[in-house]
Write an enzyme that holds these catalytic residues in place. Structure first.
Site, PDB file in Angstrom:
ATOM      1  N   GLU A  76      -8.762  15.293  -0.701  1.00  0.00           N
ATOM      2  CA  GLU A  76      -8.776  16.072  -1.938  1.00  0.00           C
ATOM      3  C   GLU A  76      -8.490  17.541  -1.664  1.00  0.00           C
ATOM      4  O   GLU A  76      -8.351  17.957  -0.505  1.00  0.00           O
ATOM      5  CB  GLU A  76     -10.127  15.863  -2.639  1.00  0.00           C
ATOM      6  CG  GLU A  76     -10.319  14.399  -3.007  1.00  0.00           C
ATOM      7  CD  GLU A  76     -11.607  14.113  -3.772  1.00  0.00           C
ATOM      8  OE1 GLU A  76     -12.480  15.004  -3.856  1.00  0.00           O
ATOM      9  OE2 GLU A  76     -11.718  12.986  -4.283  1.00  0.00           O
TER      10      GLU A  76
ATOM     11  N   GLU B 110      -4.497   5.076   0.045  1.00  0.00           N
ATOM     12  CA  GLU B 110      -3.435   4.075   0.210  1.00  0.00           C
ATOM     13  C   GLU B 110      -2.103   4.746   0.523  1.00  0.00           C
ATOM     14  O   GLU B 110      -1.356   4.311   1.396  1.00  0.00           O
ATOM     15  CB  GLU B 110      -3.287   3.232  -1.064  1.00  0.00           C
ATOM     16  CG  GLU B 110      -4.501   2.404  -1.419  1.00  0.00           C
ATOM     17  CD  GLU B 110      -5.492   3.145  -2.315  1.00  0.00           C
ATOM     18  OE1 GLU B 110      -5.615   4.389  -2.196  1.00  0.00           O
ATOM     19  OE2 GLU B 110      -6.132   2.476  -3.130  1.00  0.00           O
TER      20      GLU B 110
ATOM     21  N   CYS C 240      -4.283   9.983  -2.466  1.00  0.00           N
ATOM     22  CA  CYS C 240      -5.078   8.761  -2.277  1.00  0.00           C
ATOM     23  C   CYS C 240      -4.972   8.234  -0.845  1.00  0.00           C
ATOM     24  O   CYS C 240      -3.975   8.459  -0.139  1.00  0.00           O
ATOM     25  CB  CYS C 240      -4.571   7.658  -3.195  1.00  0.00           C
ATOM     26  SG  CYS C 240      -4.819   7.964  -4.944  1.00  0.00           S
TER      27      CYS C 240
ATOM     28  N   CYS D 128      -0.005   4.451  -6.216  1.00  0.00           N
ATOM     29  CA  CYS D 128      -0.096   3.811  -4.896  1.00  0.00           C
ATOM     30  C   CYS D 128       0.539   2.417  -4.925  1.00  0.00           C
ATOM     31  O   CYS D 128       1.175   1.998  -3.953  1.00  0.00           O
ATOM     32  CB  CYS D 128      -1.544   3.752  -4.438  1.00  0.00           C
ATOM     33  SG  CYS D 128      -2.185   5.386  -3.981  1.00  0.00           S
TER      34      CYS D 128
HETATM   35  N1  THU Z   1      -8.411   7.403  -4.901  1.00  0.00           N
HETATM   36  C1  THU Z   1      -7.829   6.764  -3.853  1.00  0.00           C
HETATM   37  O1  THU Z   1      -7.860   7.239  -2.721  1.00  0.00           O
HETATM   38  N2  THU Z   1      -7.199   5.597  -4.109  1.00  0.00           N
HETATM   39  C2  THU Z   1      -7.098   5.018  -5.339  1.00  0.00           C
HETATM   40  O2  THU Z   1      -6.365   4.071  -5.509  1.00  0.00           O
HETATM   41  C3  THU Z   1      -7.890   5.544  -6.450  1.00  0.00           C
HETATM   42  C4  THU Z   1      -8.396   6.928  -6.272  1.00  0.00           C
HETATM   43  C5  THU Z   1      -9.078   8.686  -4.637  1.00  0.00           C
HETATM   44  C6  THU Z   1      -8.381   9.871  -5.228  1.00  0.00           C
HETATM   45  C7  THU Z   1      -9.512  10.847  -5.364  1.00  0.00           C
HETATM   46  O3  THU Z   1      -9.677  11.511  -4.126  1.00  0.00           O
HETATM   47  C8  THU Z   1     -10.732   9.982  -5.602  1.00  0.00           C
HETATM   48  O4  THU Z   1     -10.373   8.682  -5.189  1.00  0.00           O
HETATM   49  C9  THU Z   1     -11.178   9.939  -7.059  1.00  0.00           C
HETATM   50  O5  THU Z   1     -10.126   9.612  -7.899  1.00  0.00           O
END
Ligand code: THU
Length: 142
Positions: A48, A59, A57, A97
């Site tokens: 983040e 993935e 994300c 993703c």
């Molecule tokens: N997030 C992921 O890493 N993968 C996903 O498929 C859904 C969301 C992360 C993004 C962000 O850092 C946190 O989860 C909340 O959305």
């Protein structure tokens, strides 16, 4: 036909990396482990940013990690997610993703493991998660 690979160890690879997730804003730690055609596993976590949209994300980081190392064919991905070390729900990959995975696989054969633990997971194909998808073939010049 069910693909022959060790599902529990791919999930364990994702779990082992989950502590590296950088998620100070959402508090939601996600980790993914991608298995490629060469048999190598690449991991990624969510990262983040204080400027929220700049985050990415897990993935996508795992897929981009694999591609950056020369891989072009993904065969499976294991995803884990949760707060404070507790993965209570089956994670679901976001739409962006899903599309990024689509670029580097056959959606009918790409296995997606939505995992709580090495023993408890849902198994789907990318085709099920992203039906009627748009991919590289659609841009082929006829
Ligand atoms: N997030 C992921 O890493 N993968 C996903 O498929 C859904 C969301 C992360 C993004 C962000 O850092 C946190 O989860 C909340 O959305």
């Amino acid at each position: 036909m069910k693909k022959d690979f060790d599902r529990a160890s791919l999930i364990r690879r994702a779990l082992a990396q989950q502590k590296e997730a950088y998620a100070p804003y959402s508090g939601y730690q996600v980790s993914a482990a991608v298995l490629t055609g060469s048999g190598t596993v690449y991991t990624g976590v969510n990262v983040e940013n204080a400027s929220y949209p700049a985050g990415i994300c897990a993935e996508r980081n795992a897929v981009f990690h694999a591609v950056s190392c020369g891989e072009r064919r993904l065969t499976a991905i294991a995803i884990v997610a949760g707060r404070d070390g507790a993965n209570v729900n089956f994670p679901s990959p976001c739409g962006i993703c899903r599309q990024v995975m689509r670029e580097f696989c056959n959606p009918k054969e790409m296995t997606v493991l939505l995992a709580k633990s090495p023993e408890e997971y849902k198994e789907m194909t990318l085709e099920e998660l992203l039906p009627e998808s748009f991919g590289p073939e659609d841009l082929a010049r006829g």
